[in-house]
Each structure stands twice: as structure tokens, then as C-alpha cells.
Enzyme design. Structure first.
Site, short mmCIF file in Angstrom:
data_model
loop_
_atom_site.label_atom_id
_atom_site.label_comp_id
_atom_site.label_asym_id
_atom_site.label_seq_id
_atom_site.Cartn_x
_atom_site.Cartn_y
_atom_site.Cartn_z
N GLU A 285 0.84 -1.21 0.00
CA GLU A 285 0.00 0.00 0.00
C GLU A 285 0.87 1.25 0.00
OE1 GLU A 285 0.79 1.74 2.84
OE2 GLU A 285 1.88 -0.04 3.46
N GLY B 70 6.64 0.17 3.85
CA GLY B 70 5.40 -0.07 3.13
C GLY B 70 5.70 -0.39 1.68
N GLU B 71 4.77 -0.07 0.80
CA GLU B 71 4.90 -0.32 -0.64
C GLU B 71 4.86 -1.80 -1.02
OE1 GLU B 71 8.52 1.41 -2.17
OE2 GLU B 71 8.07 3.40 -1.36
N GLY B 72 4.74 -2.70 -0.04
CA GLY B 72 4.90 -4.11 -0.33
C GLY B 72 6.34 -4.57 -0.29
#
Length: 334
Positions: free
Chosen positions: A161, A301-303
Site C-alpha cells: 500500500e 510499506g509499498e509491499g
């Protein structure tokens, strides 16, 4: 999969696939025949059996790995809970699209197909201290968007996300779903100082006072963002297609935790890629009964942590499928 109401999820549960125990048992027999002492590869063996059960084959492979990053903006930012302006969400989405973020590099190394989906960034959710963050219709739209993004031909799905303010959203969801002192769930996020963390706690306490006695899906609408709802939709669609999922850190796990509260079995096909440096993540993993694949002190984050864990899953399957058996190698077994 198309949801028409937030209660539809309950009707889906009886028909969702379970892990294939016969495939898992066959994979376990193969593990016991490989040229190593039983159990000597530790969690790599567990990961191979997990993949075997959910892919329905004793020798699973990852030919297609999909990574989805959902991005959303949050009305709670009006309360000053983040040191960065909301414009950064769209700017980072552009950076993803140009290939300049950490997730781009990690997906390239892990051989994962990355897709970034921006969800109405120009229209943030509402401030949850003043009312529900999303209407039921908005929540359903995001859930269905997440579900539609899943590639039914993928062998594994990695979720991440992006959204300024969403560490506050994650802490609020965790506190609403599992209780406890809001301070135990709150961390620095993108870099909040002591005063910023105190502000987050105050804001979450106000939200919890306003939104009481809600079920899990109504809690998602009350506190969540579009990216949190999209993550839930993607998790459900992956389950329907019997695709194992690797969740990212605190924010991604908090989103998926909504489904766990609906029914714990809804996350049976999910791994957690890493334990975030955000302090609430360990507490959340304990509540879900999940052990992370990695602990690398990441909180981007960001995966990013989930894609890094994908490399470990690939390594587990390389050993599982590529090692010789005792018989093949001419090695005496016990």
C-alpha cells in the site's frame, strides 16, 4: 467476485476453497525423502508445504508472481497526523510508475509483476473523528476494485500500500478490532516525532469514542481507507482462486485483520512477509497467530517487505523441487 453489500462476505465463506491436505501430505513425504536430515531446512520446509497445500500440488512452482500496491488518501490528515502533505501519495505513485521506488527494484529482483492502483487520490476519505471515513458504497467500490485487480493465473500474490496518513488508519483499525490502549498500536509512521505520535493517539481515541459497537466490516468503513478495503478485496479474490498471499507490514496486515475478525479462516492462505519496525505490528501478529517470514527492521510499506519474503518462498520451492531424494542421489538414509 463482485460484492453487493458488506454482509456478502459471510455468504462467501462456506464456498471458499481450503488448502489441499492431500497435496500438502504428498509434499511432506517428498520433504522427508530429500537428501537432508528431516526438518533441517526449518521454515523453508514449512513454506514449501504451505505453497503445496494452497496450489494443490506436491511440487508447486511460482511461474507468475503478482504484486499489487494500492494507494489512497485520508481525511484524517486534516487532524495533522502526518509530517508530509497528502500530495506525496500521488507523487509516490508517479515514482512507482517511473520505476524509481524501492518496490520497483525489489519486484525486479524477485521476478514479480508490479501493478500500482491509485484509488481516487483527488478525493480523500472523510475524517473519522467527524464521521465514518467511507460510506458503504465507497467501501464496496474499493473492495471490488481490489478483487478485480487479482490475476487469477498468478501462483502467488504480494500485497502492499501507499497513502499519507495510513499508519494512523492502521493503528485505529487495530485498536477498534482488538482493543487495548491506542498508544500500544501507534508508531512514528513516516517519521512523526513524540508530539506527532501523541497527536495520533488523541485522534484515534476520538475516533474510537465516536465509532463504538461496530462489526468488522462496518469498522473498515468507519476507519479505513480505500487502499485498506482494496487489500481486503484482493485477499478474498485470491482465496477464491486458491492463490496464496504474502502480506506486507503493519498497514497491510491491519487491513487484512478486518477479514480475520469476520472469520479467522479467511486469512489461512496468507503469509506475513515481515514484521515491521512499527511497534503495533508485533502485537497485531500475536493477535492473528501469524509468524513473519522476515524481521529486517523495515517500515517502508509499498509491499517492500512482502516482495523480499517472496524471494525466500522462491528459495523454499527451489530446494523442495530441485533437491535429489536419497534414492536418486545414492545416499543412504536412516
Amino acid at each position: 467476485m463482485q460484492l453487493t453489500s458488506l454482509t456478502d462476505i459471510l455468504s462467501l465463506i462456506p464456498d471458499l476453497p481450503r488448502a489441499d491436505e492431500a497435496a500438502r501430505a504428498a509434499a511432506a513425504r517428498r520433504q522427508d525423502s530429500l537428501t537432508k536430515p528431516p526438518g533441517s531446512l526449518g521454515r523453508l520446509e514449512d513454506l514449501a508445504l504451505f505453497m503445496a497445500g494452497w496450489r494443490g500440488t506436491a511440487r508447486p512452482q511460482i511461474d507468475r508472481a503478482q504484486a499489487l500496491v494500492f494507494a489512497g488518501n485520508h481525511g484524517i490528515c486534516a487532524q495533522g497526523v502526518n509530517p508530509y502533505p497528502q500530495e506525496v501519495t500521488a507523487q509516490m505513485v508517479a515514482n512507482f510508475d517511473r520505476g524509481g521506488a524501492a518496490i520497483n527494484q525489489l519486484c525486479r529482483v524477485a521476478n514479480a509483476d508490479l501493478r500500482v492502483i491509485a484509488l481516487d487520490l483527488e478525493r480523500p476519505t472523510a475524517d473519522f473523528t467527524a464521521g465514518a471515513a467511507m460510506t458503504e458504497g465507497e467501501t464496496l467500490d474499493a473492495l471490488n476494485c481490489g478483487a478485480a485487480a487479482v490475476d487469477s493465473e498468478a501462483d502467488v500474490l504480494v500485497l502492499g500500500e501507499m497513502g499519507i496518513g495510513n499508519s494512523t488508519v492502521a493503528a485505529a483499525l487495530a485498536a477498534a478490532l482488538f482493543g487495548g490502549d491506542p498508544a500500544d498500536w501507534v508508531g512514528p509512521g513516516t517519521g512523526s516525532d513524540t508530539a506527532g505520535i501523541a497527536r495520533k493517539i488523541t485522534v484515534i481515541e476520538a475516533g474510537l469514542a465516536r465509532h463504538r459497537g461496530l462489526d468488522a466490516m462496518a469498522t473498515l468503513a468507519a476507519f479505513g481507507g480505500r487502499e485498506q478495503a482494496a487489500i481486503c478485496g484482493a485477499v478474498l479474490a485470491a482465496r477464491a482462486a486458491q492463490i496464496p498471499v504474502i502480506l506486507d507490514g503493519f498497514i497491510c496486515t491491519a487491513a487484512a485483520a478486518v477479514l480475520y475478525v469476520v472469520d479467522p479462516q479467511l486469512l489461512d492462505h496468507c503469509l506475513v512477509g515481515h514484521v515491521s519496525a512499527e511497534p503495533g505490528h508485533r502485537k497485531l501478529l500475536a493477535a492473528l497467530g501469524k509468524s513473519p517470514v522476515l524481521a529486517f527492521d523495515m517500515r517502508l510499506g509499498e509491499g517492500s517487505g512482502a516482495v523480499l519474503a517472496l524471494g525466500i518462498v522462491r528459495a523454499a520451492l527451489a530446494c523442495h523441487n530441485g533437491m535429489a531424494t536419497f534414492g536418486e542421489a545414492g545416499v543412504s538414509s536412516a
